[in-house]
Design a protein around this motif. Structure first.
Motif, PDB file in Angstrom:
ATOM      1  N   SER A  15       0.822  -1.218   0.000  1.00 18.18           N
ATOM      2  CA  SER A  15       0.000   0.000   0.000  1.00 18.18           C
ATOM      3  C   SER A  15       0.852   1.262   0.000  1.00 18.18           C
ATOM      4  O   SER A  15       0.397   2.332  -0.379  1.00 18.18           O
ATOM      5  N   THR A  36      -1.206  -7.011  -2.023  1.00 14.83           N
ATOM      6  CA  THR A  36      -1.943  -7.277  -0.794  1.00 14.83           C
ATOM      7  C   THR A  36      -1.655  -6.197   0.242  1.00 14.83           C
ATOM      8  O   THR A  36      -0.648  -5.499   0.168  1.00 14.83           O
ATOM      9  N   ASN A  37      -2.570  -6.130   1.196  1.00 17.50           N
ATOM     10  CA  ASN A  37      -2.344  -5.276   2.366  1.00 17.50           C
ATOM     11  C   ASN A  37      -3.139  -5.853   3.523  1.00 17.50           C
ATOM     12  O   ASN A  37      -4.104  -6.584   3.322  1.00 17.50           O
ATOM     13  N   ASP A  40      -7.999  -2.638   4.378  1.00 16.64           N
ATOM     14  CA  ASP A  40      -8.613  -2.040   3.189  1.00 16.64           C
ATOM     15  C   ASP A  40      -8.761  -0.535   3.449  1.00 16.64           C
ATOM     16  O   ASP A  40      -9.863  -0.034   3.623  1.00 16.64           O
ATOM     17  N   ASP A  41      -7.631   0.171   3.472  1.00 15.51           N
ATOM     18  CA  ASP A  41      -7.691   1.605   3.809  1.00 15.51           C
ATOM     19  C   ASP A  41      -7.546   2.479   2.551  1.00 15.51           C
ATOM     20  O   ASP A  41      -7.325   1.985   1.450  1.00 15.51           O
ATOM     21  N   PHE A  44      -4.341   2.128   0.484  1.00 15.61           N
ATOM     22  CA  PHE A  44      -4.295   0.913  -0.342  1.00 15.61           C
ATOM     23  C   PHE A  44      -5.111   1.100  -1.619  1.00 15.61           C
ATOM     24  O   PHE A  44      -4.646   0.829  -2.727  1.00 15.61           O
ATOM     25  N   ARG A  45      -6.320   1.625  -1.433  1.00  9.16           N
ATOM     26  CA  ARG A  45      -7.193   1.819  -2.598  1.00  9.16           C
ATOM     27  C   ARG A  45      -6.581   2.816  -3.577  1.00  9.16           C
ATOM     28  O   ARG A  45      -6.667   2.647  -4.793  1.00  9.16           O
ATOM     29  N   TYR A  61      -5.848  -7.076  -2.736  1.00  9.36           N
ATOM     30  CA  TYR A  61      -6.436  -8.138  -1.915  1.00  9.36           C
ATOM     31  C   TYR A  61      -6.116  -7.839  -0.453  1.00  9.36           C
ATOM     32  O   TYR A  61      -4.935  -7.642  -0.118  1.00  9.36           O
ATOM     33  N   VAL A  62      -7.137  -7.817   0.378  1.00  5.54           N
ATOM     34  CA  VAL A  62      -6.878  -7.635   1.809  1.00  5.54           C
ATOM     35  C   VAL A  62      -6.562  -9.007   2.389  1.00  5.54           C
ATOM     36  O   VAL A  62      -7.378  -9.931   2.326  1.00  5.54           O
TER      37      VAL A  62
END
Ligand code: NAI
Length: 248
Positions: A15, A36-37, A40-41, A44-45, A61-62
């Protein structure tokens, strides 16, 4: 023509920081990116969006890399969505720095789980995909302190030293299957992880570095690009220090 055209990379903990810089560079070189992270913050998005802007196929992908089952699942999901995994970058990592005499069991266990067990988890899952593809490049993020040790980082140094032994073993096990496994040992890299260090510590570290500066995430990403690409097709089981000469 990008160095990674037609390849799919799975990068953990991407992220921000070094993982994000690797994702961006790989995307610019033509790779599709699965990242991945742990959460889901927004960060990250926005990284996923940035990769799409570059023109790459990208999906976030979380997934907690420290968890075996979640790592198995994320590899399955990536193969479902992308069809293959050519490059695995085990980048996720944390610090819980303190002197050993004050270190709690939780601080020890968290660092070993996120930094070292995660590398086993993801590699164990992805290796099956790479064996069936008859090729693959695995890149593990170690650290110079995994080689030198560091006061206040016995948990972190142990996890990063463990990665080195793991990397060399996997290289020996999978070389005959055309799978390469290498590690990068960054020195002092300017990211959010190192931002929280006291100013005097940062100054002291910088002074000890022959190149007289902290590294950038892009410095590390350039080496990760070399190891992912066919430029390093005869390189496996190696630990490449990206540290401005700090550990020489
Ligand atoms: P950072 O803290 O900026 O980024 C770490 C990333 O991993 C973040 O995206 C975070 O959300 C993610 N993450 C944390 N725990 C996770 C988990 N359980 N599952 C999935 N994702 C998780 O760190 P930085 O500086 O970018 O470091 C990246 C890697 O490079 C780490 O393995 C670190 O130990 C290593 N490294 C960093 C150095 C530095 O000076 N910054 C030096 C040597 C090694």
């Amino acid at each position: 023509m990008g160095l990674l055209n037609g390849k799919t990379a799975l990068i953990t903990g991407a992220s921000r920081g070094i993982g994000k810089a690797i994702a961006v560079l790989y995307a610019r070189e033509g790779a599709d990116i699965a990242l991945t992270n742990i959460a889901d913050d927004d960060e990250f998005r926005s990284t996923v969006k940035e990769l799409e802007t570059i023109g790459a196929k990208a999906k976030g992908y979380v997934s907690n890399a420290a968890k075996f089952e979640e790592s198995q699942q994320v590899v399955k999901d990536v193969v479902r969505d992308f069809g293959r995994i050519d490059i695995l970058v085990n980048n996720a990592g944390i610090t819980r720095d303190t002197l050993l005499m004050r270190m709690t069991e939780e601080q020890w266990d968290a660092v070993i789980a996120v930094n070292l067990k995660s590398v086993f988890n993801l590699t164990r899952a992805a290796i099956m995909v790479m064996i069936s593809q008859k090729s693959g490049s695995i890149i593990n993020m170690s650290s110079v302190v995994g080689v030198s040790g560091n006061a206040g980082q016995s948990n972190y140094s142990a996890s990063k030293a463990g990665i080195i032994g793991f990397t060399k073993s996997v290289a020996k096990e999978t070389g005959s299957r055309n799978i390469r496994c290498n590690a990068i040992a960054p020195g002092f890299i300017l990211t959010e992880m190192t931002e929280k260090l006291p100013e005097d510590v940062k100054k002291e570290w910088t002074n000890k570095i022959p190149l007289k500066r902290g590294g950038t995430p892009e410095d590390v990403a350039n080496t990760a690009l070399y190891l992912a690409s066919d430029l390093s097709s005869y390189v496996t089981g190696q630990i490449i220090h990206v540290c401005g000469g700090m550990l020489t």
